[in-house]
Design a protein around this motif. Structure first.
Motif, PDB file in Angstrom:
ATOM      1  N   GLY A  38      40.529 -32.204  59.504  1.00 18.66           N
ATOM      2  CA  GLY A  38      41.686 -32.822  60.297  1.00 18.66           C
ATOM      3  C   GLY A  38      41.667 -34.442  59.889  1.00 18.66           C
ATOM      4  N   GLY A  39      42.863 -34.937  59.701  1.00 12.65           N
ATOM      5  CA  GLY A  39      43.102 -36.341  59.420  1.00 12.65           C
ATOM      6  C   GLY A  39      42.703 -36.650  58.128  1.00 12.65           C
ATOM      7  N   VAL A  40      42.666 -37.929  57.855  1.00 19.09           N
ATOM      8  CA  VAL A  40      42.405 -38.604  56.354  1.00 19.09           C
ATOM      9  C   VAL A  40      40.688 -38.642  55.936  1.00 19.09           C
ATOM     10  CG1 VAL A  40      43.007 -40.211  54.789  1.00 19.09           C
ATOM     11  CG2 VAL A  40      44.703 -39.666  56.404  1.00 19.09           C
ATOM     12  N   LEU A  41      40.478 -38.025  54.967  1.00 21.17           N
ATOM     13  CA  LEU A  41      38.978 -38.221  54.822  1.00 21.17           C
ATOM     14  C   LEU A  41      38.822 -39.197  53.807  1.00 21.17           C
ATOM     15  CD1 LEU A  41      35.929 -37.313  54.553  1.00 21.17           C
ATOM     16  CD2 LEU A  41      36.634 -35.528  52.876  1.00 21.17           C
ATOM     17  N   GLU A  42      37.982 -40.332  53.849  1.00 18.33           N
ATOM     18  CA  GLU A  42      37.480 -41.046  52.977  1.00 18.33           C
ATOM     19  C   GLU A  42      36.517 -41.016  52.410  1.00 18.33           C
ATOM     20  OE1 GLU A  42      38.645 -44.535  51.991  1.00 18.33           O
ATOM     21  OE2 GLU A  42      40.489 -44.803  52.993  1.00 18.33           O
ATOM     22  N   ALA A  43      36.339 -40.534  50.940  1.00 17.74           N
ATOM     23  CA  ALA A  43      35.073 -40.127  50.226  1.00 17.74           C
ATOM     24  C   ALA A  43      34.486 -41.066  49.784  1.00 17.74           C
ATOM     25  CB  ALA A  43      35.461 -39.123  49.056  1.00 17.74           C
ATOM     26  N   ASN A  44      33.094 -41.124  49.428  1.00 16.18           N
ATOM     27  CA  ASN A  44      32.402 -42.355  48.855  1.00 16.18           C
ATOM     28  C   ASN A  44      32.719 -42.503  47.624  1.00 16.18           C
ATOM     29  OD1 ASN A  44      30.899 -42.220  51.128  1.00 16.18           O
ATOM     30  ND2 ASN A  44      29.102 -41.081  50.533  1.00 16.18           N
ATOM     31  N   ASP A  45      33.566 -42.051  46.564  1.00 16.01           N
ATOM     32  CA  ASP A  45      33.764 -42.444  45.462  1.00 16.01           C
ATOM     33  C   ASP A  45      35.334 -43.103  45.629  1.00 16.01           C
ATOM     34  OD1 ASP A  45      35.657 -40.349  45.994  1.00 16.01           O
ATOM     35  OD2 ASP A  45      35.247 -39.078  44.499  1.00 16.01           O
ATOM     36  N   GLY A  46      35.877 -43.458  47.001  1.00 18.20           N
ATOM     37  CA  GLY A  46      36.948 -44.106  47.010  1.00 18.20           C
ATOM     38  C   GLY A  46      38.251 -43.098  47.146  1.00 18.20           C
ATOM     39  N   THR A  47      38.332 -41.946  47.005  1.00 21.65           N
ATOM     40  CA  THR A  47      39.479 -41.257  46.836  1.00 21.65           C
ATOM     41  C   THR A  47      39.717 -40.728  48.460  1.00 21.65           C
ATOM     42  OG1 THR A  47      37.940 -39.102  46.676  1.00 21.65           O
ATOM     43  CG2 THR A  47      38.998 -40.104  44.751  1.00 21.65           C
ATOM     44  N   GLN A  48      41.059 -40.495  48.632  1.00 21.16           N
ATOM     45  CA  GLN A  48      41.265 -40.056  50.086  1.00 21.16           C
ATOM     46  C   GLN A  48      41.991 -38.703  49.950  1.00 21.16           C
ATOM     47  OE1 GLN A  48      44.100 -43.085  51.616  1.00 21.16           O
ATOM     48  NE2 GLN A  48      42.682 -44.123  52.257  1.00 21.16           N
ATOM     49  N   GLN A  50      43.923 -35.647  52.512  1.00 21.52           N
ATOM     50  CA  GLN A  50      44.572 -35.354  53.612  1.00 21.52           C
ATOM     51  C   GLN A  50      44.294 -34.147  54.212  1.00 21.52           C
ATOM     52  OE1 GLN A  50      46.959 -37.634  54.777  1.00 21.52           O
ATOM     53  NE2 GLN A  50      46.494 -38.617  52.839  1.00 21.52           N
ATOM     54  N   GLY A  51      44.127 -34.067  55.481  1.00 23.05           N
ATOM     55  CA  GLY A  51      43.574 -33.049  56.125  1.00 23.05           C
ATOM     56  C   GLY A  51      44.540 -31.998  56.598  1.00 23.05           C
ATOM     57  N   LEU A  52      44.359 -30.429  56.210  1.00 22.32           N
ATOM     58  CA  LEU A  52      45.274 -29.666  56.552  1.00 22.32           C
ATOM     59  C   LEU A  52      44.840 -28.479  57.521  1.00 22.32           C
ATOM     60  CD1 LEU A  52      45.962 -27.754  52.860  1.00 22.32           C
ATOM     61  CD2 LEU A  52      47.255 -29.241  54.422  1.00 22.32           C
ATOM     62  N   GLY A  53      43.618 -28.800  58.039  1.00 25.35           N
ATOM     63  CA  GLY A  53      43.036 -28.368  59.395  1.00 25.35           C
ATOM     64  C   GLY A  53      43.167 -26.444  59.099  1.00 25.35           C
ATOM     65  N   GLN A  54      43.754 -25.974  60.113  1.00 32.03           N
ATOM     66  CA  GLN A  54      43.538 -24.518  59.949  1.00 32.03           C
ATOM     67  C   GLN A  54      45.068 -23.939  59.159  1.00 32.03           C
ATOM     68  OE1 GLN A  54      44.392 -23.135  63.959  1.00 32.03           O
ATOM     69  NE2 GLN A  54      46.198 -24.075  64.175  1.00 32.03           N
ATOM     70  N   TRP A  55      45.792 -25.016  58.834  1.00 36.93           N
ATOM     71  CA  TRP A  55      47.088 -24.461  58.125  1.00 36.93           C
ATOM     72  C   TRP A  55      46.783 -24.165  56.381  1.00 36.93           C
ATOM     73  CZ3 TRP A  55      50.218 -23.083  61.603  1.00 36.93           C
ATOM     74  CH2 TRP A  55      50.173 -23.907  62.550  1.00 36.93           C
ATOM     75  N   GLY A  56      45.546 -24.445  55.870  1.00 35.31           N
ATOM     76  CA  GLY A  56      45.617 -24.315  54.537  1.00 35.31           C
ATOM     77  C   GLY A  56      44.193 -23.449  54.499  1.00 35.31           C
ATOM     78  N   SER A  57      43.958 -22.495  53.195  1.00 34.13           N
ATOM     79  CA  SER A  57      42.940 -21.864  53.353  1.00 34.13           C
ATOM     80  C   SER A  57      42.966 -21.271  51.619  1.00 34.13           C
ATOM     81  CB  SER A  57      43.167 -20.284  53.982  1.00 34.13           C
ATOM     82  OG  SER A  57      43.986 -19.712  53.446  1.00 34.13           O
ATOM     83  N   VAL A  58      41.691 -20.987  51.361  1.00 41.10           N
ATOM     84  CA  VAL A  58      41.413 -20.698  49.794  1.00 41.10           C
ATOM     85  C   VAL A  58      40.712 -19.314  49.975  1.00 41.10           C
ATOM     86  CG1 VAL A  58      39.472 -22.315  49.595  1.00 41.10           C
ATOM     87  CG2 VAL A  58      40.599 -21.151  47.483  1.00 41.10           C
ATOM     88  N   THR A  59      41.091 -18.432  48.931  1.00 46.10           N
ATOM     89  CA  THR A  59      40.214 -17.124  48.793  1.00 46.10           C
ATOM     90  C   THR A  59      39.882 -16.857  47.297  1.00 46.10           C
ATOM     91  OG1 THR A  59      42.009 -15.845  48.725  1.00 46.10           O
ATOM     92  CG2 THR A  59      41.072 -16.221  51.006  1.00 46.10           C
TER      93      THR A  59
END
Length: 198
Positions: A38-48, A50-59
């Motif tokens: 959830g929310g915006v994730l700020e990675a250590n490499d400077g990229t942002q 966007q959180g999808l929470g339960q709405w996104g999935s990958v298989t």
């Protein structure tokens, strides 16, 4: 030097380590970075991301073994009719054949003031890459929920395609007339050689 020094140090100190999947979609008009939190994730490499929470999935994220190139499916649920129509109308020019990457991000969870800790450990680590192929649209009559799923084939599916040339004598002659480097390639197919030959 290890790949994940912060993550390993965190774990060795007896702290909890969690992981999340990140998805980078290189659409024609822009690159979208999404993650399964959830929310915006700020990675250590400077990229942002966007959180999808339960709405996104990958298989279907699998390692390519035995010459196979597995397909993965990326699904976005809970979309409205406008997004569904936009996806249908613009998929060919915006999405088809474009690159998608999946990365792994580790987190620490030892801060009582931040129970949903989004403080990353180390940089995101790429674990899968592929090319987006085709969409599948679904609509649940009972719940009214719409979703779109995009299939992507692993980049290993193209390992047999030549980039700019064929390994044939004819192709080599077009590029370098008189060069005999590929003259005997055709005769080597399924050829059995005994070694050493006494």
């Amino acid at each position: 030097m290890s790949f994940f020094p912060e993550t390993i140090a965190h774990h060795l100190a007896g702290r909890t380590v969690q992981a999340a999947l990140l998805g980078q979609f290189d659409f024609a008009s822009e690159t979208m970075r999404l993650w399964n939190g959830g929310g915006v994730l700020e990675a250590n490499d400077g990229t942002q991301w966007q959180g999808l929470g339960q709405w996104g999935s990958v298989t279907g994220l699998e390692q390519a073994i035995n010459g196979q190139a597995p397909e993965a499916t990326f699904t976005l649920s809970g979309i409205d009719a406008d997004i569904l129509l936009l996806t249908r109308d613009e998929f060919e020019e915006e999405v088809r054949g474009r690159m998608v990457r999946v990365l792994l991000q580790f987190f620490g969870t030892d801060d009582a003031n931040d129970p949903d800790n989004q403080r990353p450990l180390d940089n995101p680590f790429p674990i899968w890459a592929g090319l987006m192929l085709k969409p599948t649209f679904t609509f649940d009559q009972e719940t009214g929920e719409r979703s779109v799923a995009v299939a992507a084939e692993s980049i290993f599916s193209q390992r047999g395609r030549p980039r700019f040339a064929m390994y044939t004598d004819a192709d080599q002659q077009k590029r370098f007339p008189g060069d005999r480097g590929f003259e005997f390639v055709a005769s080597l197919i399924n050829k059995e050689t005994t070694w050493p030959d006494f």
